[in-house]
Design a protein around this motif. Structure first.
Motif, PDB file in Angstrom:
ATOM      1  N   ASP A  56     -15.964   2.010  -3.112  1.00 18.65           N
ATOM      2  CA  ASP A  56     -15.062   2.548  -4.142  1.00 18.65           C
ATOM      3  C   ASP A  56     -15.798   3.279  -5.260  1.00 18.65           C
ATOM      4  O   ASP A  56     -15.160   3.957  -6.080  1.00 18.65           O
ATOM      5  N   LEU A  89      -6.972   2.964  -6.355  1.00 15.57           N
ATOM      6  CA  LEU A  89      -6.970   3.684  -5.079  1.00 15.57           C
ATOM      7  C   LEU A  89      -5.832   3.221  -4.182  1.00 15.57           C
ATOM      8  O   LEU A  89      -5.853   3.466  -2.968  1.00 15.57           O
ATOM      9  N   ASP A  90      -4.839   2.581  -4.776  1.00 14.75           N
ATOM     10  CA  ASP A  90      -3.706   2.051  -4.020  1.00 14.75           C
ATOM     11  C   ASP A  90      -2.893   3.193  -3.403  1.00 14.75           C
ATOM     12  O   ASP A  90      -2.890   4.329  -3.893  1.00 14.75           O
ATOM     13  N   SER A  91      -2.175   2.874  -2.345  1.00 12.62           N
ATOM     14  CA  SER A  91      -1.349   3.884  -1.671  1.00 12.62           C
ATOM     15  C   SER A  91      -0.111   4.265  -2.477  1.00 12.62           C
ATOM     16  O   SER A  91       0.446   5.347  -2.272  1.00 12.62           O
ATOM     17  N   ALA A  92       0.324   3.392  -3.374  1.00 20.87           N
ATOM     18  CA  ALA A  92       1.534   3.656  -4.169  1.00 20.87           C
ATOM     19  C   ALA A  92       1.166   4.330  -5.489  1.00 20.87           C
ATOM     20  O   ALA A  92       0.290   3.856  -6.216  1.00 20.87           O
ATOM     21  N   GLN A  93       1.835   5.422  -5.790  1.00 18.01           N
ATOM     22  CA  GLN A  93       1.513   6.196  -6.989  1.00 18.01           C
ATOM     23  C   GLN A  93       1.734   5.404  -8.270  1.00 18.01           C
ATOM     24  O   GLN A  93       0.923   5.487  -9.206  1.00 18.01           O
ATOM     25  N   LYS A 101      -9.655  -1.313  -7.094  1.00 14.86           N
ATOM     26  CA  LYS A 101      -8.838  -1.374  -5.883  1.00 14.86           C
ATOM     27  C   LYS A 101      -7.440  -0.831  -6.145  1.00 14.86           C
ATOM     28  O   LYS A 101      -6.897  -0.049  -5.346  1.00 14.86           O
ATOM     29  N   ALA A 151       4.892  -3.095  -3.179  1.00 13.94           N
ATOM     30  CA  ALA A 151       4.289  -2.183  -4.159  1.00 13.94           C
ATOM     31  C   ALA A 151       4.782  -2.464  -5.572  1.00 13.94           C
ATOM     32  O   ALA A 151       4.038  -2.261  -6.546  1.00 13.94           O
ATOM     33  N   SER A 170     -15.315   7.237  -5.647  1.00 16.49           N
ATOM     34  CA  SER A 170     -13.958   7.612  -6.068  1.00 16.49           C
ATOM     35  C   SER A 170     -13.718   7.259  -7.533  1.00 16.49           C
ATOM     36  O   SER A 170     -13.118   8.059  -8.282  1.00 16.49           O
ATOM     37  N   ARG A 205      -1.245   3.202  -8.860  1.00 17.19           N
ATOM     38  CA  ARG A 205      -2.421   3.973  -9.276  1.00 17.19           C
ATOM     39  C   ARG A 205      -2.305   4.427 -10.727  1.00 17.19           C
ATOM     40  O   ARG A 205      -3.300   4.491 -11.454  1.00 17.19           O
TER      41      ARG A 205
END
Length: 252
Positions: free
Chosen positions: A154, A119-123, A116, A77, A157, A126
């Motif tokens: 996507d 919308l990543d899982s890591a804040q 992409k 990340a 979102s 994002r």
């Protein structure tokens, strides 16, 4: 120590050779992005400094290709955050109009990648990506470009992110207008209060002046005339001249 010196050297090469470094951008960027995943704060700072020099001095197309090839899908990340951070810097450097209305392939790759990352899982990833989207979202053609280039999964979102961003921007502007109007009203009230306070003071001053003049006039009317040996000044002058003038004429 050796790796930090090497990264500093790369930064200087980017600055001084500029686009002559284009052929080396991908290989050097991959090494730098890999080092961005290390735990040492000093090394990460050197990585960010070198990549910033790369973004500012090398060809945008080569820079974009290097960042996407080496960092977009990295498992770490921290590396993806560094990629998103320098894509943001690239967008600010180029400007929204040039980025969105430039070469079709460049716009497509950039918007696909930044969507992409948004919308990543890591804040932390994002954060940089959505800041870039908000920056581009102010351009009149942005939503049209999203519709054209962003993958279908996507689009919804990304549009929601931009819609919320624009709503917050309008709300902020409305609050600023209200605050400005409120400050104007407060200033007007303050000015009115000053005028109201000054009016009684001016009236009081005029009354005092009038009263002083009345007292002076009354004193003049009621004052006792000046007497010399029981005679007024005019009577004393007449008596003086009748005596002294006759003495002067007799002596002569």
């Amino acid at each position: 120590m050796v790796s930090r010196a090497a990264m500093t050297t790369l930064a200087h090469l980017y600055v001084h050779l500029q686009r002559k470094m284009d052929q080396e951008v991908e290989s050097t960027a991959c090494v730098l992005l890999h080092k961005a995943g290390e735990s040492s704060q000093f090394i990460r700072e050197d990585v960010e400094a070198a990549l910033s020099m790369m973004v500012q001095n090398c060809s945008p197309g080569r820079v974009l290709h290097a960042l996407l090839t080496c960092g977009l899908s990295h498992r770490n990340a921290a590396v993806r955050r560094c990629t998103a951070q320098h894509l943001e810097k690239l967008a600010c450097l180029l400007g929204a109009s040039r980025l969105l209305n430039g070469k079709k392939d460049f716009t497509c790759r950039f918007l696909t990648a930044i969507s992409k990352l948004a919308l990543d899982s890591a804040q932390e990833v994002r954060l940089h990506a959505r800041t870039t989207l908000r920056f581009l979202g102010g351009h009149k053609d942005f939503l049209k470009m999203v519709e054209k280039f962003v993958p279908p999964r996507d689009k919804t979102s990304i549009k929601d992110i931009i819609t919320k961003s624009r709503g917050l921007r309008r709300k902020k502007a409305r609050l600023q207008r209200v605050a400005t109007a409120s400050r104007g009203c407060k200033n007007q009230v303050s000015r009115d209060a000053v005028c109201e306070n000054e009016a009684p003071l001016n009236a009081s001053s005029e009354v005092q002046t009038a009263e002083r003049r009345e007292r002076e006039a009354a004193l003049q009317e009621s004052s006792i005339p000046l007497l010399i040996h029981g005679h007024t000044i005019e009577e004393y002058q007449t008596i003086y001249h009748s005596v002294v003038d006759s003495m002067v004429s007799t002596t002569s």
